[in-house]
Design a protein around this motif. Structure first.
Motif, PDB file in Angstrom:
ATOM      1  N   ILE A 113       0.814  -1.216   0.000  1.00  0.00           N
ATOM      2  CA  ILE A 113       0.000   0.000   0.000  1.00  0.00           C
ATOM      3  C   ILE A 113       0.852   1.272   0.000  1.00  0.00           C
ATOM      4  N   PHE A 114       2.148   1.157  -0.301  1.00  0.00           N
ATOM      5  CA  PHE A 114       2.999   2.349  -0.327  1.00  0.00           C
ATOM      6  C   PHE A 114       2.565   3.303  -1.438  1.00  0.00           C
ATOM      7  N   ARG A 115       2.375   2.766  -2.638  1.00  0.00           N
ATOM      8  CA  ARG A 115       1.954   3.613  -3.756  1.00  0.00           C
ATOM      9  C   ARG A 115       0.820   2.922  -4.496  1.00  0.00           C
ATOM     10  N   THR A 116      -0.367   3.509  -4.412  1.00  0.00           N
ATOM     11  CA  THR A 116      -1.545   2.929  -5.047  1.00  0.00           C
ATOM     12  C   THR A 116      -2.239   4.024  -5.864  1.00  0.00           C
ATOM     13  N   ARG A 117      -3.266   3.645  -6.602  1.00  0.00           N
ATOM     14  CA  ARG A 117      -3.939   4.663  -7.442  1.00  0.00           C
ATOM     15  C   ARG A 117      -5.070   5.362  -6.681  1.00  0.00           C
ATOM     16  N   GLU A 118      -5.606   4.666  -5.688  1.00  0.00           N
ATOM     17  CA  GLU A 118      -6.621   5.266  -4.818  1.00  0.00           C
ATOM     18  C   GLU A 118      -6.026   5.259  -3.418  1.00  0.00           C
ATOM     19  N   PHE A 119      -5.968   6.407  -2.774  1.00  0.00           N
ATOM     20  CA  PHE A 119      -5.351   6.454  -1.447  1.00  0.00           C
ATOM     21  C   PHE A 119      -5.986   7.610  -0.680  1.00  0.00           C
TER      22      PHE A 119
END
Ligand code: GAP
Length: 458
Positions: free
Chosen positions: A201-207
């Motif tokens: 979950i470090f870099r996702t499209r929805e955060f």
């Protein structure tokens, strides 16, 4: 503390595979819609992940809004007028450099390529046929709003919550009668069409972001920039993150976002190296000036004493909920040998732990259950509790250790006679006997003593 003054990071027992597996096993966070094979870099948060996220948000809100007289909250629309993104510069300048492998056409972020593949080969097909020249790839996710499916309905999912605070600056300032300096804070989802999504979950499209825009007199902005760097770093210490896993790093001129006059990241020592957890940016008057020019509305503060309109400058601390959750999981993860077994535990500080008190009857038994249930009923209004009577007491302790519960309360057969219970502390595994009548106070004291007090000197 200066930006470069850091201690050597201590050995970290966690890696991303261990955390991903624990998070799935214990219902914290797992791939989205897994029954359909998941969806690229999308995650669903389970019952304990939801609690952890709520704690993160509530602690941030408490420290940024509730404990301050001059910071107020806002919840702006995720999909808003597309003119916002044109004025804010996101349509023209919110880009990442994209390259394509000449062999397999896989796409990568050029600036992250060296990290992914130090020998310069393609991270996907492993050949070294090279890549196309970088082209600028806009990171905003778009959609069509309304019943007519053509370009006139094109709108964007916000890539940052920040613009909500800028376009509502005058509305909030006048309705809340705020004077400079004051801040507007918001927690909410943001969306980016990231080229490279990785590290769980470090870099996702929805955060989810937690951002605060602090409006101040231009001449005071350098001082507030320093102030917010320290304030934010101290907040992470208050969550129990090990100080040696945190550092401040100032951006080089060429790294700065299109709106920034200066940015410092709070970085975390992740298993793969240092990475951004939060950015603190001096946005100057960029956003208010842009929105004022594009909308034709005056976005200034009228200073009655000076009898002049001021365009405030802005200091922005911007953090990610999901990235902080990953940080807390990695930082708290530990393994130790107990007897002939490995005990896995999350050494969460009590203020972030999803469950902070577990009530465990020694066994599932008709004599014990009513007492254990009544102890639980009394505690659940005061603490974040869980009642667990499935399987052996040893397995239940291990389960609570793995989700980071600081204290377990065990109700046993003696409890029926002496009206006392055993409390067991997660880290030391020490057990003490406490009368039920004084249990709430004893638990509050124990949780308090487990809350890290350590901060690094300013
Ligand atoms: N308004 C300024 C801004 O959005 P940013 O550094 O791009 O600044 C702030 O984002 C924080 O949001 C980051 O430090 C990170 O914690 C989080 N964040 C940004 N992009 C993310 C992504 N793709 N996935 C998860 N978190 C992200």
């Amino acid at each position: 503390m200066t930006d470069n003054e850091i201690d050597a990071p201590s050995e970290m027992k966690a890696d991303i595979e261990k955390i991903t597996s624990l998070a799935k096993r214990r219902g914290i966070v797992f791939p989205s819609a897994e029954i359909y094979g998941g969806f690229a870099a999308a995650y669903d948060y389970g019952p304990l992940g939801v609690e952890l996220k709520r704690n993160i948000r509530e602690l941030w809100w408490q420290s940024m809004v509730q404990e301050r007289d001059n910071i107020v909250g806002l919840e702006a629309a995720i999909i808003t007028n597309p003119k916002v993104w044109s004025a804010a510069g996101h349509l023209d300048a919110f880009h990442d450099p994209l390259v394509e492998c000449l062999n397999c056409q896989a796409r990568f972020r050029e600036d992250l390529l060296a990290e992914e593949s130090p020998d310069g080969s393609c991270p996907t097909c492993k050949t070294d046929r090279g890549f196309t020249a970088p082209k600028q790839f806009n990171m905003m996710l778009s959609t069509i709003v309304g019943p007519v499916s053509d370009e006139s309905g094109r709108a964007y999912m916000r890539p940052e919550t920040a613009q909500g605070m800028f376009v509502n600056f005058s509305q909030v300032q006048s309705s809340m009668r705020q004077r400079l300096p004051f801040g507007i804070a918001q927690i909410g989802k943001s969306f980016r069409n990231e080229i490279t999504v990785k590290q769980f979950i470090f870099r996702t499209r929805e955060f989810e972001q937690m951002e605060m825009e602090f409006f101040c007199y231009p001449e005071d902005s350098a001082e507030w920039y320093e102030y917010w760097k320290q304030e934010r770093l101290n907040w992470y210490f208050s969550l129990g993150i090990r100080p040696q896993h945190l550092r401040l790093r100032a951006h080089a001129q060429e790294e700065l976002s299109h709106y920034s006059k200066g940015t410092t990241d709070i970085e975390v020592h992740f298993p793969w190296g240092w990475g951004e957890l939060e950015g603190i940016a001096n946005r100057g008057d960029f956003d208010l000036t842009q929105h004022s020019n594009h909308s034709g509305q005056k976005l200034t503060f009228f200073d009655q004493e000076r009898n002049e309109h001021v365009v405030p400058h802005v200091i922005e601390p911007a953090a990610g909920v999901d990235r902080l959750m990953l940080t807390l999981l990695l930082d708290a993860y530990d393994e130790e040998i107990v007897g002939d077994e490995t005990r896995t535990l999350l050494r969460f500080a009590p203020n972030v732990a999803p469950v902070n008190v577990a009530v465990l009857p020694l066994s599932r038994n008709e004599k014990l259950s009513p007492t254990a249930r009544s102890v639980h009923d009394r505690l659940k209004t005061q603490f974040r509790t869980q009642y667990d009577d499935a399987q052996s007491i040893g397995r239940r302790y291990r389960r609570q250790d793995e989700i980071g519960t600081p204290i377990c309360v065990t109700v046993d057969f003696e409890s029926l006679d002496d009206e006392a219970v055993t409390i067991r502390e997660r880290d030391s595994m020490k057990q003490i006997r406490v009368p039920i009548s004084g249990l709430s106070d004893a638990l509050a004291d124990s949780l308090n003593s487990m809350q890290p007090k350590m901060t690094r000197e300013k």
